[in-house]
Design a protein around this motif. Structure first.
Motif, PDB file in Angstrom:
ATOM      1  N   LYS A   3      -7.687 -28.748  34.358  1.00  0.00           N
ATOM      2  CA  LYS A   3      -6.433 -29.442  34.614  1.00  0.00           C
ATOM      3  C   LYS A   3      -5.789 -29.918  33.320  1.00  0.00           C
ATOM      4  O   LYS A   3      -4.576 -29.853  33.164  1.00  0.00           O
ATOM      5  CB  LYS A   3      -6.646 -30.620  35.560  1.00  0.00           C
ATOM      6  N   SER A   4      -6.592 -30.389  32.392  1.00  0.00           N
ATOM      7  CA  SER A   4      -6.020 -30.858  31.131  1.00  0.00           C
ATOM      8  C   SER A   4      -5.478 -29.690  30.302  1.00  0.00           C
ATOM      9  O   SER A   4      -4.446 -29.831  29.637  1.00  0.00           O
ATOM     10  CB  SER A   4      -7.051 -31.645  30.335  1.00  0.00           C
ATOM     11  N   THR A   7      -2.188 -28.741  31.914  1.00  0.00           N
ATOM     12  CA  THR A   7      -1.173 -29.734  31.573  1.00  0.00           C
ATOM     13  C   THR A   7      -0.683 -29.537  30.146  1.00  0.00           C
ATOM     14  O   THR A   7       0.526 -29.584  29.882  1.00  0.00           O
ATOM     15  CB  THR A   7      -1.730 -31.159  31.746  1.00  0.00           C
ATOM     16  N   GLY A  10       1.525 -26.491  29.975  1.00  0.00           N
ATOM     17  CA  GLY A  10       2.822 -26.779  30.569  1.00  0.00           C
ATOM     18  C   GLY A  10       3.709 -27.601  29.667  1.00  0.00           C
ATOM     19  O   GLY A  10       4.905 -27.310  29.520  1.00  0.00           O
ATOM     20  N   PHE A  11       3.146 -28.645  29.056  1.00  0.00           N
ATOM     21  CA  PHE A  11       3.927 -29.467  28.139  1.00  0.00           C
ATOM     22  C   PHE A  11       4.389 -28.663  26.927  1.00  0.00           C
ATOM     23  O   PHE A  11       5.534 -28.796  26.484  1.00  0.00           O
ATOM     24  CB  PHE A  11       3.137 -30.684  27.670  1.00  0.00           C
ATOM     25  N   GLY A  56       6.936 -24.423  32.528  1.00  0.00           N
ATOM     26  CA  GLY A  56       6.215 -25.553  31.954  1.00  0.00           C
ATOM     27  C   GLY A  56       6.183 -26.743  32.892  1.00  0.00           C
ATOM     28  O   GLY A  56       5.138 -27.359  33.098  1.00  0.00           O
ATOM     29  N   LEU A  57       7.319 -27.060  33.490  1.00  0.00           N
ATOM     30  CA  LEU A  57       7.365 -28.166  34.451  1.00  0.00           C
ATOM     31  C   LEU A  57       6.505 -27.886  35.682  1.00  0.00           C
ATOM     32  O   LEU A  57       5.804 -28.766  36.175  1.00  0.00           O
ATOM     33  CB  LEU A  57       8.807 -28.440  34.873  1.00  0.00           C
ATOM     34  N   VAL A  60       2.803 -28.386  34.851  1.00  0.00           N
ATOM     35  CA  VAL A  60       2.437 -29.798  34.762  1.00  0.00           C
ATOM     36  C   VAL A  60       2.357 -30.414  36.155  1.00  0.00           C
ATOM     37  O   VAL A  60       1.411 -31.151  36.467  1.00  0.00           O
ATOM     38  CB  VAL A  60       3.434 -30.566  33.867  1.00  0.00           C
ATOM     39  N   ALA A  63      -0.763 -29.182  37.898  1.00  0.00           N
ATOM     40  CA  ALA A  63      -1.986 -29.747  37.322  1.00  0.00           C
ATOM     41  C   ALA A  63      -2.172 -31.206  37.733  1.00  0.00           C
ATOM     42  O   ALA A  63      -3.299 -31.664  37.869  1.00  0.00           O
ATOM     43  CB  ALA A  63      -1.947 -29.627  35.809  1.00  0.00           C
ATOM     44  N   LYS A  64      -1.073 -31.919  37.926  1.00  0.00           N
ATOM     45  CA  LYS A  64      -1.175 -33.348  38.249  1.00  0.00           C
ATOM     46  C   LYS A  64      -1.200 -33.624  39.760  1.00  0.00           C
ATOM     47  O   LYS A  64      -1.378 -34.757  40.155  1.00  0.00           O
ATOM     48  CB  LYS A  64       0.001 -34.108  37.625  1.00  0.00           C
TER      49      LYS A  64
END
Length: 71
Positions: A3-4, A7, A10-11, A56-57, A60, A63-64
């Motif tokens: 997940k990290s 993220t 994505g960022f 990218g959005l 994220v 993942a969250k």
């Protein structure tokens, strides 16, 4: 860990895409993305930049997202 990494990816996609769009609006460009404009043209390159922002959005957000787990 996954997940990290998702993220972070994505960022990075979002930041690079947003920065590329902002720079292209004022006449600049990122040097490592210059080949896109040379190869595909300005309109297709702008579409790719916007796709980078959206993907990218989405990465994220995915993942969250908790997916219904109680934690």
């Amino acid at each position: 860990m996954q997940k990290s990494l998702l993220t972070l990816t994505g960022f990075l996609l979002f930041i690079v895409g947003f920065l590329a769009v902002c720079l292209s609006l004022i006449g600049g460009q990122l040097t490592y993305l210059k080949w896109l404009k040379d190869l595909l043209g300005p309109i297709t390159t702008m579409i790719i930049y916007f796709c980078m922002i959206v993907v990218g959005l989405v990465l994220v957000i995915l993942a969250k997202t908790n997916y219904g787990k109680n934690s």
